[in-house]
Structures are given as C-alpha cells and as structure tokens.
Design a protein around this motif. Structure first.
Motif, PDB file in Angstrom:
ATOM      1  N   ALA A  48       0.818  -1.222   0.000  1.00  0.00           N
ATOM      2  CA  ALA A  48       0.000   0.000   0.000  1.00  0.00           C
ATOM      3  C   ALA A  48       0.844   1.260   0.000  1.00  0.00           C
ATOM      4  N   ILE A  49       2.149   1.136  -0.247  1.00  0.00           N
ATOM      5  CA  ILE A  49       3.058   2.266  -0.042  1.00  0.00           C
ATOM      6  C   ILE A  49       2.737   3.444  -0.972  1.00  0.00           C
ATOM      7  N   ARG A  50       2.341   3.124  -2.223  1.00  0.00           N
ATOM      8  CA  ARG A  50       1.915   4.166  -3.162  1.00  0.00           C
ATOM      9  C   ARG A  50       0.627   3.715  -3.840  1.00  0.00           C
ATOM     10  N   GLU A  51      -0.106   4.686  -4.382  1.00  0.00           N
ATOM     11  CA  GLU A  51      -1.415   4.365  -4.958  1.00  0.00           C
ATOM     12  C   GLU A  51      -1.291   3.358  -6.095  1.00  0.00           C
ATOM     13  N   ALA A 158       5.251  12.143   7.465  1.00  0.00           N
ATOM     14  CA  ALA A 158       3.957  12.685   7.046  1.00  0.00           C
ATOM     15  C   ALA A 158       3.380  12.001   5.802  1.00  0.00           C
ATOM     16  N   PHE A 159       4.254  11.386   4.974  1.00  0.00           N
ATOM     17  CA  PHE A 159       3.777  10.786   3.725  1.00  0.00           C
ATOM     18  C   PHE A 159       3.450   9.305   3.840  1.00  0.00           C
ATOM     19  N   CYS A 160       3.813   8.672   4.947  1.00  0.00           N
ATOM     20  CA  CYS A 160       3.971   7.209   4.955  1.00  0.00           C
ATOM     21  C   CYS A 160       2.835   6.465   5.645  1.00  0.00           C
ATOM     22  N   VAL A 161       2.404   5.397   5.000  1.00  0.00           N
ATOM     23  CA  VAL A 161       1.267   4.619   5.467  1.00  0.00           C
ATOM     24  C   VAL A 161       1.696   3.475   6.402  1.00  0.00           C
ATOM     25  N   LEU A 259      20.381   4.372   2.562  1.00  0.00           N
ATOM     26  CA  LEU A 259      20.043   5.370   3.571  1.00  0.00           C
ATOM     27  C   LEU A 259      19.031   6.375   2.998  1.00  0.00           C
ATOM     28  N   PRO A 260      17.740   6.097   3.194  1.00  0.00           N
ATOM     29  CA  PRO A 260      16.696   6.946   2.587  1.00  0.00           C
ATOM     30  C   PRO A 260      16.776   8.388   3.055  1.00  0.00           C
ATOM     31  N   VAL A 261      16.899   9.324   2.110  1.00  0.00           N
ATOM     32  CA  VAL A 261      16.989  10.735   2.470  1.00  0.00           C
ATOM     33  C   VAL A 261      15.652  11.442   2.257  1.00  0.00           C
ATOM     34  N   GLN A 262      14.937  11.046   1.223  1.00  0.00           N
ATOM     35  CA  GLN A 262      13.595  11.552   0.846  1.00  0.00           C
ATOM     36  C   GLN A 262      13.610  12.937   0.210  1.00  0.00           C
ATOM     37  N   SER A 263      14.404  13.874   0.751  1.00  0.00           N
ATOM     38  CA  SER A 263      14.482  15.212   0.156  1.00  0.00           C
ATOM     39  C   SER A 263      15.772  15.886   0.583  1.00  0.00           C
ATOM     40  N   THR A 299      19.815   5.306  -1.924  1.00  0.00           N
ATOM     41  CA  THR A 299      18.809   6.058  -1.162  1.00  0.00           C
ATOM     42  C   THR A 299      17.417   5.963  -1.781  1.00  0.00           C
ATOM     43  N   ASP A 300      16.438   6.487  -1.055  1.00  0.00           N
ATOM     44  CA  ASP A 300      15.081   6.690  -1.570  1.00  0.00           C
ATOM     45  C   ASP A 300      14.809   8.190  -1.585  1.00  0.00           C
ATOM     46  N   ILE A 301      14.152   8.639  -2.643  1.00  0.00           N
ATOM     47  CA  ILE A 301      13.819  10.062  -2.762  1.00  0.00           C
ATOM     48  C   ILE A 301      12.366  10.196  -3.214  1.00  0.00           C
ATOM     49  N   ILE A 302      11.678  11.148  -2.618  1.00  0.00           N
ATOM     50  CA  ILE A 302      10.312  11.459  -3.055  1.00  0.00           C
ATOM     51  C   ILE A 302      10.332  12.829  -3.720  1.00  0.00           C
ATOM     52  N   VAL A 303       9.804  12.928  -4.938  1.00  0.00           N
ATOM     53  CA  VAL A 303       9.679  14.250  -5.577  1.00  0.00           C
ATOM     54  C   VAL A 303       8.206  14.650  -5.596  1.00  0.00           C
ATOM     55  N   ILE A 330      13.660   6.600  -6.913  1.00  0.00           N
ATOM     56  CA  ILE A 330      13.037   7.922  -6.861  1.00  0.00           C
ATOM     57  C   ILE A 330      11.552   7.760  -7.177  1.00  0.00           C
ATOM     58  N   PHE A 331      10.726   8.333  -6.306  1.00  0.00           N
ATOM     59  CA  PHE A 331       9.278   8.162  -6.445  1.00  0.00           C
ATOM     60  C   PHE A 331       8.578   9.502  -6.550  1.00  0.00           C
ATOM     61  N   LYS A 332       7.488   9.485  -7.319  1.00  0.00           N
ATOM     62  CA  LYS A 332       6.599  10.646  -7.281  1.00  0.00           C
ATOM     63  C   LYS A 332       5.767  10.516  -6.012  1.00  0.00           C
ATOM     64  N   TYR A 333       5.592  11.621  -5.296  1.00  0.00           N
ATOM     65  CA  TYR A 333       4.766  11.570  -4.092  1.00  0.00           C
ATOM     66  C   TYR A 333       3.370  11.045  -4.435  1.00  0.00           C
ATOM     67  N   SER A 334       2.881  10.169  -3.586  1.00  0.00           N
ATOM     68  CA  SER A 334       1.559   9.581  -3.793  1.00  0.00           C
ATOM     69  C   SER A 334       0.741   9.749  -2.509  1.00  0.00           C
ATOM     70  N   THR A 335      -0.485  10.229  -2.666  1.00  0.00           N
ATOM     71  CA  THR A 335      -1.334  10.510  -1.503  1.00  0.00           C
ATOM     72  C   THR A 335      -1.804   9.214  -0.853  1.00  0.00           C
ATOM     73  N   ARG A 336      -1.585   9.063   0.431  1.00  0.00           N
ATOM     74  CA  ARG A 336      -1.961   7.841   1.145  1.00  0.00           C
ATOM     75  C   ARG A 336      -2.987   8.105   2.237  1.00  0.00           C
ATOM     76  N   PRO A 337      -3.972   7.225   2.375  1.00  0.00           N
ATOM     77  CA  PRO A 337      -4.999   7.423   3.400  1.00  0.00           C
ATOM     78  C   PRO A 337      -4.392   7.520   4.805  1.00  0.00           C
TER      79      PRO A 337
HETATM   80  N1  5AD Z   1       4.606   8.522  -1.948  1.00  0.00           N
HETATM   81  C1  5AD Z   1       5.732   8.243  -2.640  1.00  0.00           C
HETATM   82  N2  5AD Z   1       6.723   7.498  -2.138  1.00  0.00           N
HETATM   83  C2  5AD Z   1       6.589   7.012  -0.887  1.00  0.00           C
HETATM   84  N3  5AD Z   1       7.405   6.267  -0.124  1.00  0.00           N
HETATM   85  C3  5AD Z   1       6.796   6.045   1.057  1.00  0.00           C
HETATM   86  N4  5AD Z   1       5.592   6.636   1.072  1.00  0.00           N
HETATM   87  C4  5AD Z   1       5.447   7.269  -0.116  1.00  0.00           C
HETATM   88  C5  5AD Z   1       4.423   8.070  -0.684  1.00  0.00           C
HETATM   89  N5  5AD Z   1       3.300   8.349  -0.037  1.00  0.00           N
HETATM   90  C6  5AD Z   1       8.745   5.864  -0.539  1.00  0.00           C
HETATM   91  C7  5AD Z   1       9.812   6.407   0.396  1.00  0.00           C
HETATM   92  C8  5AD Z   1      10.241   5.186   1.147  1.00  0.00           C
HETATM   93  C9  5AD Z   1      10.043   4.100   0.127  1.00  0.00           C
HETATM   94  C10 5AD Z   1       9.974   2.725   0.668  1.00  0.00           C
HETATM   95  O1  5AD Z   1       8.830   4.453  -0.499  1.00  0.00           O
HETATM   96  O2  5AD Z   1      10.864   6.929  -0.386  1.00  0.00           O
HETATM   97  O3  5AD Z   1      11.581   5.266   1.612  1.00  0.00           O
END
Ligand code: 5AD
Length: 458
Positions: A48-51, A158-161, A259-263, A299-303, A330-337
């Motif tokens: 369920a991490i992203r839509e 704040a972004f994580c389910v 080492l996830p940095v995210q931003s 790393t992991d990055i959210i844009v 690298i992931f596009k931010y995805s809205t999570r419940p």
């Molecule tokens: N939208 C996009 N990416 C996300 N991740 C976690 N939640 C979201 C979200 N809502 C990414 C983060 C995390 C990886 C497992 O998934 O980068 O480190």
C-alpha cells in the motif's frame, strides 16, 4: 497436495511474509505453483506504499472473479498492507474474496481456511508480533535469506502509510535472531539481510538486551566469516559512530548502506517530519565514508511532496550531486490514506511531479555511471545468484559486497559461489566482468583489501 498460488507485491518485508505464508500453508498440505488456473488457493500479498501499488492489486484481483466462477472450490485471499488498510471494505467490494488478513495476523490464515463456510477477516489495529518464531518459513532461495529483526514503525513520517498498516515498532529478542541465523548458516546460506522499517533503531521497543550494533557483532561472531550480512533500511537519524565502526570492522558486514533521504530541502524534510536536516544527513554520510571509504551508498527520494517548490526540488538535485549516490529509488509523491500529507492543501500537479522525476533520474544515472566506471579494472568479490544458460554459454549474475549487480560468464561456477571478478564494463545499473580464476574461495573484507586496495571513490 493442494495447490497454492502466492502473488507478492512490494518490499522485502512482504517477500519474507510470503515465505512465512508458504511455510504455514506447507504444513497444511499446500505446495506452491506458478499458474493461477491450477490453484486451489490464490493469495495476493499486497503493498500500500503508493497508490499505483494498490491499483495493481485491484486489477489483479478483478481477474479472479471469472476464474472463481469457472473453478468450484477455488479460494482467494488477500494479505498484506492493502488488507490491513482496507479491511472489511475489501470483502464488500469484492464479493468473491474469501479472506482478508493483515501483515501481523498471518498465522490466522490456516484457521480462516478451515472455517470453510465463512468469509474471514483478521486485521488487528494494534498488531503484535506477526508470527511466532517457531512458525516454519519456506524460503525461496537457498543462498540468500531475509531475517526480520523488528516490525512496524514509530516514526510517522507525514507521507507514509506504514505505521498504519504494519503497526507500532517492536523488536525481536536478540537471542532468537541469532539462533535463526545460526540455523541458516548450518543450512549453507551465504547471505542474510536483516529487515526492519527503521532497522538500526532496533532494540528500543520493547527494550532489547542488545542495541543494533551489538546485535551485528553477535551475528558476526557466530557466523565466523561464512556468510555476508546486510541490513535494510536504516533511519539516518540513528546512524551512529558505533555503526560506522561496525561497518569498518566486521568482516561479515557488506560495504553498502541504503540510507533513505527523501528530500534535500530542509523545509520539505521538516514538513515530512523526517527528524533530521540536510546537514545532519550529510554529516552521517561523511561519518560513514570516513570510516568506510569504499562504502556504496543508495537512497530513496520522493519528488513532488506537497508544497515542494522549484527551489526545494533544486536542493534535492544538489544533494544527489553532493552525495554522489551509487543508486536510488526515486518516487513521485503519492497521496496515502490516514497520512497528514494527504490533508496538506498545496498538492503538486502530476505533470510537475513527472518532470521532476525525469530530471532527478537523469542526474542520478549520470552519477551512478560515474561511480560504476570507477570499478573498471578492479577485482571484486561476487556472490553468484543467477545462472542463465543460453546455447553453450552460461551467463552468470551476482552481487558485489557493495550490492552492485555484475554480469559475467563462467562454466564451473554455481549459485552460491563467491568468485573474484575483474570488472571490464560499467553502465548506470550494472557492471560486467570476467572471472579472474576458477577459485570459489571466499575473499573476505581483509583479504580483499590486501589483494586489491580499494581506493576512495569520490
Ligand atoms: N509517496 C511516494 N513514495 C513514498 N514512499 C513512502 N511513502 C510514499 C508516498 N506516499 C517511498 C519512500 C520510502 C520508500 C519505501 O517508499 O521513499 O523510503
């Protein structure tokens, strides 16, 4: 034998959960198969991490309606994070679904299956350990094993389910972990990856009689150089001097950290509630690289996190550049419940996210290629984990201690062998090479350094 089709989405924790499901159901007389049509039971273990991950589950689930109509007695269940998140709503939406089980209730599957007449649901709001340590695990590989050391997460970014689907943080007793790994060593496994959502925060809840680094040292001691050890994913805030030292000293511990940095923007990091600044993160990277110059870093990055401005995004680009990653997701931010970021008013338009993703990937690939090229002419230790026979040629693939994939050819080598490979080619995602000798002897950290001094890659 009854036939089980098990379909897994998502992270390593899900892969391991599927191995647990296969173990539990193996005891009930099920064997694993690869085709939906032959199954007596189909289980989707979901993410369920992203839509997008969630949508994949629904479209796959849709295909089983017809199959169930054709095949009497077929049962279909859904496990994992989507099961936990959606619960009863899934049973309502998919009338042909037989059971819904959250990640911490896997052991209830055999019971639910026995209650043939009912459609079952098992999703606790405050999950405890997801399995008793005595439950069998049917591992897919005989070479590399996942070992869960902690479950759940208390960070609530704040972004994580995840805190909502996998529950609060709970660490396994160290002795239990060590015994599991001792067993794996005896079975001839060559690599173990310790799993946890914030794996290096291990031992805080409930307080374990060992810290993460103490646990690493206990594991290194009992495996006596017979296995590689990895861990994923660490939380940057809990990277310590002791961890850097362990990475430098312990022969079993591979020179790689994800080492996830995210931003790279302080403003965004604050809004994400990551609990560290850009400089804190860069400080951790410096600490690690000073102690372990040959460390591979991913790393992991959210844009496109809500409110991310062009300037914030540029900070992320400059961080990617400053660190010089070996690789990144690298992931596009995805809205999570349930998550706070879902309620933020300044959501970033899809096309802006798409554009930023492309830009970040372009930069990343350039830098990873540069780092991979630094391996040209060097000899690295590769653990063979993939054989592919094409005509007469045997194509092999494996991973370096830095977790880089290497392709090479060989005839006598088999899965599970450790071989020295001279690197002759590099792309952003892979290395190519040739076996130096037919030796299958292990080349542990100290031998490797004396044989081929690893120079600092800047
Ligand atoms: N939208 C996009 N990416 C996300 N991740 C976690 N939640 C979201 C979200 N809502 C990414 C983060 C995390 C990886 C497992 O998934 O980068 O480190």
């Amino acid at each position: 034998m009854l036939k089980l089709r098990l379909i897994t989405y998502g992270c390593q924790a899900n892969e391991l959960d599927s191995e647990r499901i296969a173990g539990l159901l193996g005891r009930e007389g099920y064997e694993l198969i690869e085709h939906d049509e032959e199954a007596d039971l189909i289980i989707l273990n979901t993410c369920a991490i992203r839509e997008k991950a969630e949508q994949k589950v629904y479209s796959r689930l849709g295909t089983f309606r017809e199959l169930k109509r054709r095949k009497k007695g077929l049962r279909v269940g859904i496990c994992g994070c989507v099961a936990q998140q959606e619960g009863q709503a899934l049973l309502n939406r998919f009338p042909y679904l037989d059971f819904v089980v959250g990640p911490a209730q896997l052991t209830s599957i055999p019971t639910l299956l026995r209650e043939r007449a009912n459609r079952g649901i098992a999703t606790a709001r405050a999950p405890a350990f997801s399995y008793p340590s005595t439950a069998p695990i049917h591992r897919r590989s005989g070479i590399k094993a996942w070992v869960s050391i902690m479950e759940g997460c208390d960070r609530f970014c704040a972004f994580c389910v995840v805190p909502f689907t996998r529950g609060r943080e709970r660490s396994r007793p160290p002795q239990e972990i060590v015994e599991e790994i001792r067993g794996l060593k005896e079975q001839g496994y060559r690599e173990v990856t310790l799993l946890g959502q914030t794996v290096n925060s291990y031992g805080k809840n409930p307080r374990a009689p060992a810290t993460f680094v103490e646990l690493l040292r206990m594991i290194d001691h009992i495996i006596e150089g017979e296995m590689r050890v990895r861990f994923t994913s660490p939380y940057p805030g809990d990277v310590t001097e002791e961890l850097a030292e362990a990475l430098a000293d312990l022969h079993s511990l591979c020179e790689h950290i994800h080492l996830p940095v995210q931003s790279g923007s302080n403003r965004t990091l604050r809004r994400m509630k990551r609990g560290y600044s850009r400089d804190d993160y860069l400080g951790k990277v410096e600490l690690l690289r000073t102690r372990v110059p040959e460390l591979a870093l991913t790393t992991d990055i959210i844009v496109g996190f809500p409110g991310e401005t062009e300037r914030d995004f540029e900070e992320t680009l400059s961080l990617i550049q400053d660190v010089g990653y070996d690789g990144a997701f690298i992931f596009k931010y995805s809205t999570r419940p349930h998550t706070p970021a879902a309620r933020m008013s300044d959501q970033v338009p899809e096309e802006v996210k798409g554009h930023r993703l492309e830009q970040a990937l372009g930069l990343l690939n350039m830098l990873s290629l540069e780092r991979n090229r630094a391996y040209l002419g060097r000899t690295v230790e590769v653990l063979v984990d993939r054989e592919d026979v094409k005509g007469d040629a045997v194509r092999l693939a494996g991973r370096t201690r830095g977790n880089k994939i290497v392709h090479f050819s060989g005839e006598e080598q088999r899965d599970g062998d450790l071989v020295p490979v001279a690197i002759t080619g590099a792309s952003a995602l892979h290395l190519q090479g040739e076996i130096v000798s037919n030796g299958t002897k292990s080349l542990w950290k100290k031998d490797l350094t004396t044989l081929h001094p690893l120079s600092m890659i800047s």
